[in-house]
Scaffold this motif. Sequence first.
Motif, PDB file in Angstrom:
ATOM      1  N   ALA A 124      36.049 -25.228 -42.350  1.00 41.12           N
ATOM      2  CA  ALA A 124      36.813 -24.570 -43.403  1.00 41.12           C
ATOM      3  C   ALA A 124      35.853 -23.663 -44.168  1.00 41.12           C
ATOM      4  O   ALA A 124      34.668 -23.963 -44.310  1.00 41.12           O
ATOM      5  CB  ALA A 124      37.436 -25.594 -44.340  1.00 41.12           C
ATOM      6  N   ASP A 125      36.367 -22.576 -44.688  1.00 40.84           N
ATOM      7  CA  ASP A 125      35.588 -21.632 -45.470  1.00 40.84           C
ATOM      8  C   ASP A 125      34.350 -21.144 -44.718  1.00 40.84           C
ATOM      9  O   ASP A 125      33.256 -21.058 -45.266  1.00 40.84           O
ATOM     10  CB  ASP A 125      35.204 -22.230 -46.822  1.00 40.84           C
ATOM     11  CG  ASP A 125      36.432 -22.575 -47.639  1.00 40.84           C
ATOM     12  OD1 ASP A 125      36.452 -23.647 -48.237  1.00 40.84           O
ATOM     13  OD2 ASP A 125      37.377 -21.761 -47.662  1.00 40.84           O
ATOM     14  N   ALA A 126      34.522 -20.844 -43.458  1.00 38.19           N
ATOM     15  CA  ALA A 126      33.429 -20.334 -42.639  1.00 38.19           C
ATOM     16  C   ALA A 126      33.092 -18.902 -43.052  1.00 38.19           C
ATOM     17  O   ALA A 126      33.962 -18.142 -43.455  1.00 38.19           O
ATOM     18  CB  ALA A 126      33.815 -20.376 -41.164  1.00 38.19           C
ATOM     19  N   SER A 127      31.839 -18.557 -42.953  1.00 38.81           N
ATOM     20  CA  SER A 127      31.411 -17.206 -43.289  1.00 38.81           C
ATOM     21  C   SER A 127      31.636 -16.281 -42.109  1.00 38.81           C
ATOM     22  O   SER A 127      31.378 -16.636 -40.967  1.00 38.81           O
ATOM     23  CB  SER A 127      29.936 -17.188 -43.670  1.00 38.81           C
ATOM     24  OG  SER A 127      29.749 -17.882 -44.876  1.00 38.81           O
ATOM     25  N   GLY A 172      43.359 -14.803 -50.297  1.00 42.35           N
ATOM     26  CA  GLY A 172      44.329 -15.880 -50.493  1.00 42.35           C
ATOM     27  C   GLY A 172      43.950 -17.107 -49.696  1.00 42.35           C
ATOM     28  O   GLY A 172      42.781 -17.486 -49.606  1.00 42.35           O
ATOM     29  N   ALA A 173      44.958 -17.722 -49.100  1.00 46.12           N
ATOM     30  CA  ALA A 173      44.789 -18.984 -48.377  1.00 46.12           C
ATOM     31  C   ALA A 173      44.255 -18.736 -46.968  1.00 46.12           C
ATOM     32  O   ALA A 173      44.988 -18.755 -45.987  1.00 46.12           O
ATOM     33  CB  ALA A 173      46.118 -19.726 -48.328  1.00 46.12           C
ATOM     34  N   ILE A 174      42.938 -18.465 -46.898  1.00 51.21           N
ATOM     35  CA  ILE A 174      42.290 -18.229 -45.604  1.00 51.21           C
ATOM     36  C   ILE A 174      41.068 -19.136 -45.486  1.00 51.21           C
ATOM     37  O   ILE A 174      40.478 -19.539 -46.493  1.00 51.21           O
ATOM     38  CB  ILE A 174      41.879 -16.756 -45.394  1.00 51.21           C
ATOM     39  CG1 ILE A 174      40.915 -16.272 -46.469  1.00 51.21           C
ATOM     40  CG2 ILE A 174      43.129 -15.875 -45.339  1.00 51.21           C
ATOM     41  CD1 ILE A 174      40.365 -14.872 -46.241  1.00 51.21           C
ATOM     42  N   SER A 175      40.687 -19.450 -44.260  1.00 56.93           N
ATOM     43  CA  SER A 175      39.548 -20.334 -44.000  1.00 56.93           C
ATOM     44  C   SER A 175      38.236 -19.586 -43.843  1.00 56.93           C
ATOM     45  O   SER A 175      37.177 -20.130 -44.121  1.00 56.93           O
ATOM     46  CB  SER A 175      39.791 -21.139 -42.715  1.00 56.93           C
ATOM     47  OG  SER A 175      40.902 -21.975 -42.864  1.00 56.93           O
ATOM     48  N   ASN A 176      38.277 -18.350 -43.358  1.00 59.05           N
ATOM     49  CA  ASN A 176      37.069 -17.596 -43.029  1.00 59.05           C
ATOM     50  C   ASN A 176      36.937 -16.396 -43.954  1.00 59.05           C
ATOM     51  O   ASN A 176      37.863 -15.581 -44.039  1.00 59.05           O
ATOM     52  CB  ASN A 176      37.108 -17.153 -41.570  1.00 59.05           C
ATOM     53  CG  ASN A 176      37.361 -18.323 -40.637  1.00 59.05           C
ATOM     54  OD1 ASN A 176      36.826 -19.407 -40.829  1.00 59.05           O
ATOM     55  ND2 ASN A 176      38.194 -18.107 -39.641  1.00 59.05           N
ATOM     56  N   THR A 177      35.795 -16.289 -44.632  1.00 55.09           N
ATOM     57  CA  THR A 177      35.600 -15.231 -45.615  1.00 55.09           C
ATOM     58  C   THR A 177      34.250 -14.537 -45.402  1.00 55.09           C
ATOM     59  O   THR A 177      33.384 -15.045 -44.699  1.00 55.09           O
ATOM     60  CB  THR A 177      35.630 -15.810 -47.046  1.00 55.09           C
ATOM     61  OG1 THR A 177      34.508 -16.682 -47.213  1.00 55.09           O
ATOM     62  CG2 THR A 177      36.930 -16.566 -47.317  1.00 55.09           C
ATOM     63  N   GLY A 186      41.716 -17.108 -40.251  1.00 54.16           N
ATOM     64  CA  GLY A 186      42.123 -18.510 -40.319  1.00 54.16           C
ATOM     65  C   GLY A 186      43.120 -18.777 -41.428  1.00 54.16           C
ATOM     66  O   GLY A 186      42.764 -19.354 -42.452  1.00 54.16           O
ATOM     67  N   PRO A 187      44.362 -18.379 -41.240  1.00 54.96           N
ATOM     68  CA  PRO A 187      45.351 -18.565 -42.308  1.00 54.96           C
ATOM     69  C   PRO A 187      45.624 -20.030 -42.594  1.00 54.96           C
ATOM     70  O   PRO A 187      45.732 -20.840 -41.684  1.00 54.96           O
ATOM     71  CB  PRO A 187      46.601 -17.878 -41.750  1.00 54.96           C
ATOM     72  CG  PRO A 187      46.444 -17.940 -40.277  1.00 54.96           C
ATOM     73  CD  PRO A 187      44.970 -17.846 -40.021  1.00 54.96           C
ATOM     74  N   LYS A 188      45.699 -20.355 -43.883  1.00 55.05           N
ATOM     75  CA  LYS A 188      46.070 -21.697 -44.311  1.00 55.05           C
ATOM     76  C   LYS A 188      47.515 -21.701 -44.797  1.00 55.05           C
ATOM     77  O   LYS A 188      48.090 -22.764 -44.993  1.00 55.05           O
ATOM     78  CB  LYS A 188      45.162 -22.161 -45.447  1.00 55.05           C
ATOM     79  CG  LYS A 188      43.715 -22.338 -45.081  1.00 55.05           C
ATOM     80  CD  LYS A 188      42.946 -22.787 -46.315  1.00 55.05           C
ATOM     81  CE  LYS A 188      41.463 -22.814 -46.111  1.00 55.05           C
ATOM     82  NZ  LYS A 188      40.744 -23.157 -47.348  1.00 55.05           N
ATOM     83  N   LYS A 245      46.175  -1.505 -47.787  1.00 57.88           N
ATOM     84  CA  LYS A 245      44.818  -1.713 -48.295  1.00 57.88           C
ATOM     85  C   LYS A 245      44.426  -3.182 -48.319  1.00 57.88           C
ATOM     86  O   LYS A 245      43.254  -3.500 -48.227  1.00 57.88           O
ATOM     87  CB  LYS A 245      44.654  -1.112 -49.693  1.00 57.88           C
ATOM     88  CG  LYS A 245      45.393  -1.874 -50.796  1.00 57.88           C
ATOM     89  CD  LYS A 245      45.062  -1.342 -52.181  1.00 57.88           C
ATOM     90  CE  LYS A 245      45.861  -2.099 -53.234  1.00 57.88           C
ATOM     91  NZ  LYS A 245      45.570  -1.596 -54.575  1.00 57.88           N
ATOM     92  N   SER A 246      45.416  -4.077 -48.447  1.00 58.63           N
ATOM     93  CA  SER A 246      45.062  -5.495 -48.528  1.00 58.63           C
ATOM     94  C   SER A 246      46.204  -6.389 -48.083  1.00 58.63           C
ATOM     95  O   SER A 246      47.361  -5.965 -48.026  1.00 58.63           O
ATOM     96  CB  SER A 246      44.660  -5.854 -49.956  1.00 58.63           C
ATOM     97  OG  SER A 246      45.749  -5.724 -50.840  1.00 58.63           O
ATOM     98  N   MET A 247      45.814  -7.625 -47.784  1.00 58.65           N
ATOM     99  CA  MET A 247      46.776  -8.665 -47.400  1.00 58.65           C
ATOM    100  C   MET A 247      46.360  -9.933 -48.120  1.00 58.65           C
ATOM    101  O   MET A 247      45.170 -10.232 -48.230  1.00 58.65           O
ATOM    102  CB  MET A 247      46.759  -8.906 -45.895  1.00 58.65           C
ATOM    103  CG  MET A 247      47.118  -7.710 -45.083  1.00 58.65           C
ATOM    104  SD  MET A 247      46.994  -8.127 -43.319  1.00 58.65           S
ATOM    105  CE  MET A 247      47.597  -6.628 -42.613  1.00 58.65           C
ATOM    106  N   THR A 248      47.357 -10.681 -48.590  1.00 59.01           N
ATOM    107  CA  THR A 248      47.095 -11.941 -49.256  1.00 59.01           C
ATOM    108  C   THR A 248      47.966 -13.009 -48.645  1.00 59.01           C
ATOM    109  O   THR A 248      49.192 -12.868 -48.610  1.00 59.01           O
ATOM    110  CB  THR A 248      47.383 -11.826 -50.770  1.00 59.01           C
ATOM    111  OG1 THR A 248      46.637 -10.738 -51.319  1.00 59.01           O
ATOM    112  CG2 THR A 248      47.014 -13.114 -51.491  1.00 59.01           C
ATOM    113  N   LEU A 249      47.335 -14.061 -48.148  1.00 56.01           N
ATOM    114  CA  LEU A 249      48.080 -15.169 -47.561  1.00 56.01           C
ATOM    115  C   LEU A 249      48.335 -16.245 -48.608  1.00 56.01           C
ATOM    116  O   LEU A 249      47.506 -16.518 -49.458  1.00 56.01           O
ATOM    117  CB  LEU A 249      47.311 -15.755 -46.369  1.00 56.01           C
ATOM    118  CG  LEU A 249      47.449 -14.869 -45.133  1.00 56.01           C
ATOM    119  CD1 LEU A 249      46.190 -14.154 -44.814  1.00 56.01           C
ATOM    120  CD2 LEU A 249      47.986 -15.668 -43.990  1.00 56.01           C
TER     121      LEU A 249
END
Length: 173
Positions: free
Chosen positions: A26-29, A43-48, A95-97, A168-172
């Motif tokens: 989770a929260d992988a770079s 938003g609700a994503i695992s990879n940033t 990685g959508p949550k 320009k952007s997406m938010t899960l």
Amino acid sequence: MVNQFLQAAAMAVYLLFAGVGNQAKADASMQQPVGKVVLTVGGAISNTTDGKQALFDLEQLKALGKEEIRTSTPWTNGEVTFEGIPLTKLLSAVGPKGGSISVTALNDYSANMTVAQLVGAGAILAYAVDGKPLSVRDKGPFWIIFPFDTDAKYRNDDYWSKSVWQVKSMTLQ
């Protein structure tokens, strides 16, 4: 009811094949963009890329893969060929949550949809039309494109309103 079932099934298949359902980390770079940032996914994503969101330059997006959709739209003359990133691959990368997504344009217009709608339809994040890059003046840099001509269910106000241009952007969520 059937439509909800099909959307849920499409999401399940997507999660299975994308490997999102069992994210090992989770929260992988992710790799930092080298060029100009052209898309932000948060938003609700695992990879940033920065612990909160995923920032992409054009080369990173293109490296995710390319797909073409030949279709007509209410905004183009006749059939045209759109080239872009399959949204299944973009979503897999972050990685959508969550099961819903808000897509926002440069002018702050936004449309909400489910991940299953995008995945089930085979939508792309288009960056070119008929071989020419989309400019901001021509609905670029990115445009959510559905295969409108493949099924009448995509040729209505609901899907047309989700076909956001100047993305320009997406938010899960």
